[in-house]
Motif scaffolding. Structure first.
Motif, PDB file in Angstrom:
ATOM      1  N   ALA A 176       0.840  -1.190   0.000  1.00 25.20           N
ATOM      2  CA  ALA A 176       0.000   0.000   0.000  1.00 25.20           C
ATOM      3  C   ALA A 176       0.884   1.253   0.000  1.00 25.20           C
ATOM      4  O   ALA A 176       2.117   1.164  -0.029  1.00 25.20           O
ATOM      5  N   ASN A 177       0.270   2.403   0.046  1.00 27.52           N
ATOM      6  CA  ASN A 177       0.999   3.671  -0.026  1.00 27.52           C
ATOM      7  C   ASN A 177       1.975   3.811   1.143  1.00 27.52           C
ATOM      8  O   ASN A 177       1.575   3.767   2.305  1.00 27.52           O
ATOM      9  N   VAL A 178       3.266   3.979   0.837  1.00 27.27           N
ATOM     10  CA  VAL A 178       4.273   4.137   1.884  1.00 27.27           C
ATOM     11  C   VAL A 178       4.889   5.536   1.860  1.00 27.27           C
ATOM     12  O   VAL A 178       5.931   5.766   2.484  1.00 27.27           O
ATOM     13  N   LEU A 179       4.270   6.469   1.165  1.00 28.80           N
ATOM     14  CA  LEU A 179       4.784   7.832   1.126  1.00 28.80           C
ATOM     15  C   LEU A 179       4.661   8.490   2.505  1.00 28.80           C
ATOM     16  O   LEU A 179       3.732   8.209   3.266  1.00 28.80           O
ATOM     17  N   THR A 180       5.609   9.373   2.812  1.00 31.92           N
ATOM     18  CA  THR A 180       5.559  10.085   4.090  1.00 31.92           C
ATOM     19  C   THR A 180       4.334  10.982   4.156  1.00 31.92           C
ATOM     20  O   THR A 180       3.641  11.035   5.176  1.00 31.92           O
ATOM     21  N   GLU A 181       4.066  11.689   3.072  1.00 31.16           N
ATOM     22  CA  GLU A 181       2.887  12.558   3.016  1.00 31.16           C
ATOM     23  C   GLU A 181       1.746  11.816   2.344  1.00 31.16           C
ATOM     24  O   GLU A 181       1.784  11.526   1.158  1.00 31.16           O
ATOM     25  N   ARG A 182       0.738  11.491   3.130  1.00 35.85           N
ATOM     26  CA  ARG A 182      -0.424  10.790   2.594  1.00 35.85           C
ATOM     27  C   ARG A 182      -1.677  11.590   2.874  1.00 35.85           C
ATOM     28  O   ARG A 182      -1.789  12.248   3.907  1.00 35.85           O
ATOM     29  N   HIS A 183      -2.609  11.547   1.942  1.00 38.74           N
ATOM     30  CA  HIS A 183      -3.857  12.288   2.063  1.00 38.74           C
ATOM     31  C   HIS A 183      -5.018  11.301   2.063  1.00 38.74           C
ATOM     32  O   HIS A 183      -5.053  10.367   1.261  1.00 38.74           O
ATOM     33  N   ALA A 184      -5.945  11.528   2.963  1.00 43.14           N
ATOM     34  CA  ALA A 184      -7.089  10.629   3.085  1.00 43.14           C
ATOM     35  C   ALA A 184      -7.904  10.614   1.791  1.00 43.14           C
ATOM     36  O   ALA A 184      -8.032  11.629   1.103  1.00 43.14           O
ATOM     37  N   VAL A 185      -8.440   9.453   1.476  1.00 40.32           N
ATOM     38  CA  VAL A 185      -9.289   9.301   0.293  1.00 40.32           C
ATOM     39  C   VAL A 185     -10.743   9.346   0.743  1.00 40.32           C
ATOM     40  O   VAL A 185     -11.147   8.600   1.633  1.00 40.32           O
ATOM     41  N   SER A 186     -11.518  10.224   0.122  1.00 35.17           N
ATOM     42  CA  SER A 186     -12.926  10.340   0.507  1.00 35.17           C
ATOM     43  C   SER A 186     -13.723   9.163  -0.028  1.00 35.17           C
ATOM     44  O   SER A 186     -13.302   8.472  -0.973  1.00 35.17           O
ATOM     45  N   ARG A 187     -14.872   8.917   0.575  1.00 35.39           N
ATOM     46  CA  ARG A 187     -15.733   7.837   0.097  1.00 35.39           C
ATOM     47  C   ARG A 187     -16.202   8.099  -1.330  1.00 35.39           C
ATOM     48  O   ARG A 187     -16.333   7.167  -2.136  1.00 35.39           O
ATOM     49  N   ALA A 188     -16.432   9.375  -1.643  1.00 44.13           N
ATOM     50  CA  ALA A 188     -16.869   9.717  -2.994  1.00 44.13           C
ATOM     51  C   ALA A 188     -15.789   9.380  -4.016  1.00 44.13           C
ATOM     52  O   ALA A 188     -16.076   8.869  -5.106  1.00 44.13           O
ATOM     53  N   THR A 189     -14.525   9.662  -3.654  1.00 39.51           N
ATOM     54  CA  THR A 189     -13.420   9.348  -4.562  1.00 39.51           C
ATOM     55  C   THR A 189     -13.281   7.843  -4.754  1.00 39.51           C
ATOM     56  O   THR A 189     -13.107   7.354  -5.879  1.00 39.51           O
ATOM     57  N   ALA A 191     -15.601   5.609  -4.431  1.00 41.05           N
ATOM     58  CA  ALA A 191     -16.747   5.119  -5.208  1.00 41.05           C
ATOM     59  C   ALA A 191     -16.556   5.409  -6.689  1.00 41.05           C
ATOM     60  O   ALA A 191     -16.836   4.562  -7.548  1.00 41.05           O
ATOM     61  N   ALA A 192     -16.070   6.621  -7.009  1.00 43.61           N
ATOM     62  CA  ALA A 192     -15.846   6.980  -8.411  1.00 43.61           C
ATOM     63  C   ALA A 192     -14.745   6.119  -9.029  1.00 43.61           C
ATOM     64  O   ALA A 192     -14.849   5.672 -10.177  1.00 43.61           O
ATOM     65  N   ALA A 193     -13.675   5.865  -8.250  1.00 41.80           N
ATOM     66  CA  ALA A 193     -12.592   5.024  -8.757  1.00 41.80           C
ATOM     67  C   ALA A 193     -13.065   3.590  -8.968  1.00 41.80           C
ATOM     68  O   ALA A 193     -12.728   2.952  -9.973  1.00 41.80           O
ATOM     69  N   ALA A 194     -13.861   3.080  -8.032  1.00 37.50           N
ATOM     70  CA  ALA A 194     -14.383   1.718  -8.163  1.00 37.50           C
ATOM     71  C   ALA A 194     -15.275   1.588  -9.391  1.00 37.50           C
ATOM     72  O   ALA A 194     -15.239   0.570 -10.104  1.00 37.50           O
ATOM     73  N   ALA A 195     -16.069   2.631  -9.652  1.00 33.34           N
ATOM     74  CA  ALA A 195     -16.932   2.610 -10.832  1.00 33.34           C
ATOM     75  C   ALA A 195     -16.094   2.633 -12.112  1.00 33.34           C
ATOM     76  O   ALA A 195     -16.392   1.929 -13.086  1.00 33.34           O
TER      77      ALA A 195
END
Length: 245
Positions: A176-189, A191-195
């Motif tokens: 998974a993402n191992v970057l020092t700076e990580r940003h939370a993924v919204s549920r909307a994002t 859902a859109a990616a899954a679609a």
């Protein structure tokens, strides 16, 4: 990755007495009978499970010229200082010692990266660490001082029924993402990616994801190694040779 490393090792007609298994995981790499194997992993539990040492690849605790073979499968793509790690590996090798490495790079996770970008068109956020392509991998071997460097890639295609299964695989693989700076993924994002992921399904309802395994081969320099001829030292004309055909 280990299968590919073992295949390449099988092409080498010499014995290796002192081996470093770097990123040893569960100790699955089996050296030749009689070889002494030091196992190192950045994960404490993995290192302890095989009686090895916990250490980062770019902070190796070994003296120069300690090994005649170093094998590294699956971890170098997540090292903070990859050029430094390769340099330390080369220094840990004895003259004419061999390094064989493998990691995911290139266009790995091309589908997942695409659908995540499409799901966040107004916000450029890195959702995974950068991937090393095969050309850059070869350049890094040269930069680290390896002789006879070779970098090649093998591509695997895995078909998933949905994006959630892919993400589950990545989490279980520690990828998974191992970057020092990580940003939370919204549920909307998500859902859109899954679609977007589902929209790429084939007739069987599966989506193809790509994994590029980059293999590295390099030798510690030694005076008795074969060397390329000096530039301009040729005694025959390539033009004449082609004309004769």
């Amino acid at each position: 990755m280990l299968d590919g490393i073992v295949d390449r090792l099988g092409l080498v007609t010499r014995d290796f007495a002192d081996v470093l298994d770097l990123g040893c995981f569960d100790g699955a790499f089996a050296a030749a009978p009689g070889a002494r194997v030091a196992r190192v992993d950045p994960g404490f539990a993995f290192a302890r499970g095989v009686g090895g040492i916990q250490a980062d690849e770019d902070r190796l605790p070994f003296a120069d010229s300690s090994f005649d073979l170093v094998v590294a499968a699956g971890t170098l793509d997540q090292v903070g200082d990859l050029p430094g790690a390769l340099t330390l590996i080369r220094r840990a090798l004895r003259p004419d010692g061999l390094f064989l490495g493998a990691f995911t790079g290139g266009a790995t996770l091309a589908t997942l990266r695409t659908v995540l970008r499409e799901a966040e068109p107004d916000r450029a956020v890195a959702r995974s660490h950068p991937q090393v392509d095969v050309r850059s991998a070869g350049d890094l071997l040269v930069r680290a001082g390896f002789a006879l460097p070779v970098a090649d890639v093998e591509t695997l295609t895995v078909r998933y029924r949905d994006m959630a299964r892919l993400l589950d695989d990545l989490r279980h693989a520690g990828a998974a993402n191992v970057l020092t700076e990580r940003h939370a993924v919204s549920r909307a994002t998500l859902a859109a990616a899954a679609a977007g992921f589902a929209a790429r399904a084939d007739a069987d309802g599966r989506v193809s994801e790509r994994f590029d395994i980059v293999f590295l081969t390099g030798w510690a320099p030694s005076p008795d190694q074969p060397r390329p001829a000096r530039r301009g030292s040729a005694t025959a004309s390539l033009t004449d040779a082609l004309k004769s055909r």
